[in-house]
Design a protein around this motif. Structure first.
Motif, PDB file in Angstrom:
ATOM      1  N   ILE A 107       0.680  -1.380  -0.137  1.00  0.00           N
ATOM      2  CA  ILE A 107      -0.154   0.105   0.006  1.00  0.00           C
ATOM      3  C   ILE A 107       0.899   1.254   0.114  1.00  0.00           C
ATOM      4  O   ILE A 107       0.690   2.282  -0.529  1.00  0.00           O
ATOM      5  N   ALA A 108       1.944   1.483   0.843  1.00  0.00           N
ATOM      6  CA  ALA A 108       2.668   2.458   0.760  1.00  0.00           C
ATOM      7  C   ALA A 108       3.153   2.542  -0.636  1.00  0.00           C
ATOM      8  O   ALA A 108       3.541   3.805  -1.095  1.00  0.00           O
ATOM      9  N   THR A 109       3.765   1.407  -1.083  1.00  0.00           N
ATOM     10  CA  THR A 109       4.311   1.779  -2.838  1.00  0.00           C
ATOM     11  C   THR A 109       3.276   2.039  -3.513  1.00  0.00           C
ATOM     12  O   THR A 109       3.510   2.961  -4.602  1.00  0.00           O
ATOM     13  N   ILE A 110       2.058   1.621  -3.489  1.00  0.00           N
ATOM     14  CA  ILE A 110       0.981   2.008  -4.377  1.00  0.00           C
ATOM     15  C   ILE A 110       0.614   3.430  -4.256  1.00  0.00           C
ATOM     16  O   ILE A 110       0.345   4.384  -5.054  1.00  0.00           O
ATOM     17  N   GLY A 111       0.748   3.959  -3.026  1.00  0.00           N
ATOM     18  CA  GLY A 111       0.852   5.424  -2.753  1.00  0.00           C
ATOM     19  C   GLY A 111       1.715   6.527  -3.523  1.00  0.00           C
ATOM     20  O   GLY A 111       1.497   7.749  -3.691  1.00  0.00           O
ATOM     21  N   MET A 112       2.936   5.814  -4.162  1.00  0.00           N
ATOM     22  CA  MET A 112       3.804   6.808  -4.784  1.00  0.00           C
ATOM     23  C   MET A 112       3.238   6.700  -6.299  1.00  0.00           C
ATOM     24  O   MET A 112       4.159   7.213  -6.977  1.00  0.00           O
ATOM     25  N   LEU A 113       2.462   5.797  -6.875  1.00  0.00           N
ATOM     26  CA  LEU A 113       2.079   5.532  -8.228  1.00  0.00           C
ATOM     27  C   LEU A 113       1.182   6.832  -8.908  1.00  0.00           C
ATOM     28  O   LEU A 113       1.372   6.833  -9.983  1.00  0.00           O
ATOM     29  N   MET A 114       0.764   7.773  -7.929  1.00  0.00           N
ATOM     30  CA  MET A 114       0.102   8.707  -8.661  1.00  0.00           C
ATOM     31  C   MET A 114       0.824   9.655  -9.758  1.00  0.00           C
ATOM     32  O   MET A 114       0.206   9.959 -10.616  1.00  0.00           O
ATOM     33  N   PRO A 115       1.833  10.174  -9.606  1.00  0.00           N
ATOM     34  CA  PRO A 115       2.709  10.845 -10.438  1.00  0.00           C
ATOM     35  C   PRO A 115       2.695  10.318 -11.745  1.00  0.00           C
ATOM     36  O   PRO A 115       2.465  10.595 -12.875  1.00  0.00           O
ATOM     37  N   ALA A 116       3.059   8.929 -11.545  1.00  0.00           N
ATOM     38  CA  ALA A 116       3.318   7.955 -12.894  1.00  0.00           C
ATOM     39  C   ALA A 116       1.972   7.905 -13.519  1.00  0.00           C
ATOM     40  O   ALA A 116       1.810   7.991 -14.786  1.00  0.00           O
ATOM     41  N   MET A 117       0.839   7.289 -12.913  1.00  0.00           N
ATOM     42  CA  MET A 117      -0.458   7.304 -13.300  1.00  0.00           C
ATOM     43  C   MET A 117      -0.990   8.583 -14.007  1.00  0.00           C
ATOM     44  O   MET A 117      -1.598   8.310 -14.946  1.00  0.00           O
ATOM     45  N   GLY A 118      -0.817   9.693 -13.425  1.00  0.00           N
ATOM     46  CA  GLY A 118      -1.096  10.935 -13.791  1.00  0.00           C
ATOM     47  C   GLY A 118      -0.604  11.198 -15.524  1.00  0.00           C
ATOM     48  O   GLY A 118      -1.292  11.752 -16.106  1.00  0.00           O
ATOM     49  N   ARG A 119       0.474  10.898 -15.552  1.00  0.00           N
ATOM     50  CA  ARG A 119       1.158  11.007 -16.902  1.00  0.00           C
ATOM     51  C   ARG A 119       0.637  10.187 -17.813  1.00  0.00           C
ATOM     52  O   ARG A 119       0.495  10.487 -19.014  1.00  0.00           O
ATOM     53  N   LEU A 120       0.635   8.822 -17.469  1.00  0.00           N
ATOM     54  CA  LEU A 120      -0.159   7.893 -18.216  1.00  0.00           C
ATOM     55  C   LEU A 120      -1.569   8.140 -18.800  1.00  0.00           C
ATOM     56  O   LEU A 120      -1.962   7.738 -20.067  1.00  0.00           O
ATOM     57  N   LEU A 121      -2.476   8.655 -17.972  1.00  0.00           N
ATOM     58  CA  LEU A 121      -3.742   9.074 -17.895  1.00  0.00           C
ATOM     59  C   LEU A 121      -4.052  10.223 -18.508  1.00  0.00           C
ATOM     60  O   LEU A 121      -5.485  10.548 -18.607  1.00  0.00           O
ATOM     61  N   LEU A 122      -3.161  11.109 -18.701  1.00  0.00           N
ATOM     62  CA  LEU A 122      -3.593  12.237 -19.538  1.00  0.00           C
ATOM     63  C   LEU A 122      -4.446  12.288 -20.760  1.00  0.00           C
ATOM     64  O   LEU A 122      -4.293  11.412 -21.416  1.00  0.00           O
ATOM     65  N   PRO A 123      -5.555  13.061 -20.883  1.00  0.00           N
ATOM     66  CA  PRO A 123      -5.837  14.278 -20.112  1.00  0.00           C
ATOM     67  C   PRO A 123      -6.949  14.124 -19.130  1.00  0.00           C
ATOM     68  O   PRO A 123      -7.780  14.911 -18.896  1.00  0.00           O
ATOM     69  N   ILE A 124      -7.060  12.811 -18.478  1.00  0.00           N
ATOM     70  CA  ILE A 124      -7.993  12.736 -17.733  1.00  0.00           C
ATOM     71  C   ILE A 124      -8.050  13.396 -16.480  1.00  0.00           C
ATOM     72  O   ILE A 124      -6.875  13.964 -16.057  1.00  0.00           O
ATOM     73  N   PRO A 125      -9.247  14.170 -15.848  1.00  0.00           N
ATOM     74  CA  PRO A 125      -9.227  14.942 -14.637  1.00  0.00           C
ATOM     75  C   PRO A 125      -8.443  14.288 -13.564  1.00  0.00           C
ATOM     76  O   PRO A 125      -8.809  13.349 -13.220  1.00  0.00           O
ATOM     77  N   PHE A 126      -7.958  15.069 -12.789  1.00  0.00           N
ATOM     78  CA  PHE A 126      -7.015  14.617 -11.485  1.00  0.00           C
ATOM     79  C   PHE A 126      -7.920  13.830 -10.699  1.00  0.00           C
ATOM     80  O   PHE A 126      -7.352  12.723 -10.331  1.00  0.00           O
ATOM     81  N   PRO A 127      -9.039  14.129 -10.454  1.00  0.00           N
ATOM     82  CA  PRO A 127      -9.571  13.263  -9.180  1.00  0.00           C
ATOM     83  C   PRO A 127     -10.084  11.933  -9.942  1.00  0.00           C
ATOM     84  O   PRO A 127     -10.079  10.894  -9.160  1.00  0.00           O
ATOM     85  N   ALA A 128     -10.193  12.069 -11.034  1.00  0.00           N
ATOM     86  CA  ALA A 128     -10.366  10.709 -11.948  1.00  0.00           C
ATOM     87  C   ALA A 128      -9.038   9.802 -11.780  1.00  0.00           C
ATOM     88  O   ALA A 128      -9.435   8.553 -11.681  1.00  0.00           O
ATOM     89  N   VAL A 129      -8.062  10.533 -12.204  1.00  0.00           N
ATOM     90  CA  VAL A 129      -6.810   9.651 -12.006  1.00  0.00           C
ATOM     91  C   VAL A 129      -6.597   8.915 -10.486  1.00  0.00           C
ATOM     92  O   VAL A 129      -6.108   7.790 -10.590  1.00  0.00           O
ATOM     93  N   ILE A 130      -7.199   9.781  -9.753  1.00  0.00           N
ATOM     94  CA  ILE A 130      -6.871   9.156  -8.160  1.00  0.00           C
ATOM     95  C   ILE A 130      -7.824   8.069  -8.255  1.00  0.00           C
ATOM     96  O   ILE A 130      -7.438   7.023  -7.550  1.00  0.00           O
ATOM     97  N   ALA A 131      -9.185   8.135  -8.418  1.00  0.00           N
ATOM     98  CA  ALA A 131      -9.913   6.844  -8.596  1.00  0.00           C
ATOM     99  C   ALA A 131      -9.638   5.806  -9.268  1.00  0.00           C
ATOM    100  O   ALA A 131      -9.629   4.602  -8.930  1.00  0.00           O
TER     101      ALA A 131
END
Length: 242
Positions: free
Chosen positions: A158-182
Motif C-alpha cells: 500500500i505504501a508503494t501504491i501510494g507513490m504511483l499517482m505521479p506516474a499514473m497521472g502522466r499515463l492517463l492524461l488528459p483525464i481530470p486529476f480526481p479521476a486519476v486518483i479514483a
C-alpha cells in the motif's frame, strides 16, 4: 553425495505479489520514461521542466525504492528470507533519505511550476508534500508489523501504491486529476481487496486500515489545497527553500 535442488512451484499468494510488483514497475517506467528514464528519446506529452540535481536525486531514490520493493517480493517468492532481511536493513537508508529529498523536491517544485497547469503551484504543493508523511507512516507501520508477514507485506504494498499517482497521472492524461486518483486506487487497491476476499474470505485488517488511511489522505489534500490556511502555510514552508 549429490545434492538435489527441488524447485517448489509458486503459491497463488506469491504470484499475486509478483504480479503487483511487476505492474508497479511497468507503470513507473512507462509514466516517467519521457521525462526521466528516456528523456530526449521519447516525445513528452506534458511540458518538460529543467532537470536539476535535486530532481535527479529524487527520481533515483524513488526508482531505487520501487526496484527494492520488487526485489524483496522476488526474494520471498524464491524462499530467500535471509537475503530479504539483509536487503531490508540496507534499504532502511532509503526510508531515511526519501522523506527528506521528497519534501525538498516538493518545495522546490513550487518555483519550477512542476504541477499540473490547472493548479496553482502553492495549491498543488499539498499533493507531493503530504505524500511524505503518508509514505513515512505506512512504512513505519509495515516495519512495526514486520514479524506479521500478512500485515507487513500488505502495508509495504500500500505504501508503494501510494507513490504511483505521479506516474499514473502522466499515463492517463488528459483525464481530470480526481479521476486519476479514483482509477489508480480503484485498480491497485481493488486488486488487493479482491485478493484478500479470495484468499481469506474477508478484507484483511491491514488492507482496511492502510487503504483507508491512503484514501483519507487524498480526501484531506483535495479539501484543503485551495483554502487560505493551506496557501498561507505552503507559502511559509516554500520560503525556506527559495
Amino acid at each position: 553425495m549429490a545434492t538435489v535442488l527441488v524447485s517448489r512451484p509458486l503459491t497463488a499468494e506469491r504470484w499475486f505479489y509478483l504480479g503487483m510488483a511487476g505492474t508497479i514497475l511497468i507503470v513507473v517506467f512507462a509514466g516517467f520514461a519521457p521525462s526521466f528514464y528516456l528523456r530526449g528519446v521519447i516525445a513528452p506529452r506534458i511540458e518538460m521542466h529543467p532537470m536539476t540535481p535535486l530532481v535527479i536525486a529524487h527520481g533515483l531514490l524513488f526508482t531505487s525504492w520501487v526496484l527494492l520493493f520488487a526485489t524483496q517480493v522476488g526474494l520471498i517468492s524464491a524462499d530467500r528470507r535471509d537475503l530479504h532481511r539483509i536487503l531490508g536493513k540496507a534499504g532502511f537508508v532509503l526510508v531515511i533519505l526519501m522523506p527528506i529529498v521528497g519534501a525538498l523536491a516538493a518545495l522546490n517544485g513550487v518555483a519550477r511550476h512542476a504541477g499540473p497547469p490547472q493548479f496553482a503551484p502553492l495549491a498543488w504543493l499539498a499533493v507531493p508534500l503530504l505524500d511524505v508523511p503518508v509514505f513515512t507512516t505506512l512504512i513505519a507501520a509495515a516495519l512495526y508489523h514486520r514479524r506479521s508477514a500478512q500485515k507487513h507485506k500488505r502495508l509495504m504494498l500500500i505504501a508503494t501504491i501510494g507513490m504511483l499517482m505521479p506516474a499514473m497521472g502522466r499515463l492517463l492524461l488528459p483525464i481530470p486529476f480526481p479521476a486519476v486518483i479514483a482509477a489508480t486506487y480503484g485498480i491497485m487497491l481493488g486488486a488487493l481487496i479482491v485478493w484478500d476476499i479470495k484468499s481469506q474470505g474477508k478484507i484483511h485488517v491491514a488492507t482496511r486500515w492502510g487503504g483507508s488511511f491512503l484514501i483519507a489522505s487524498w480526501i484531506f489534500r483535495l479539501s484543503i489545497m485551495q483554502t487560505a490556511t493551506w496557501l498561507a502555510f505552503a507559502g511559509w514552508a516554500q520560503s525556506f527553500v527559495v
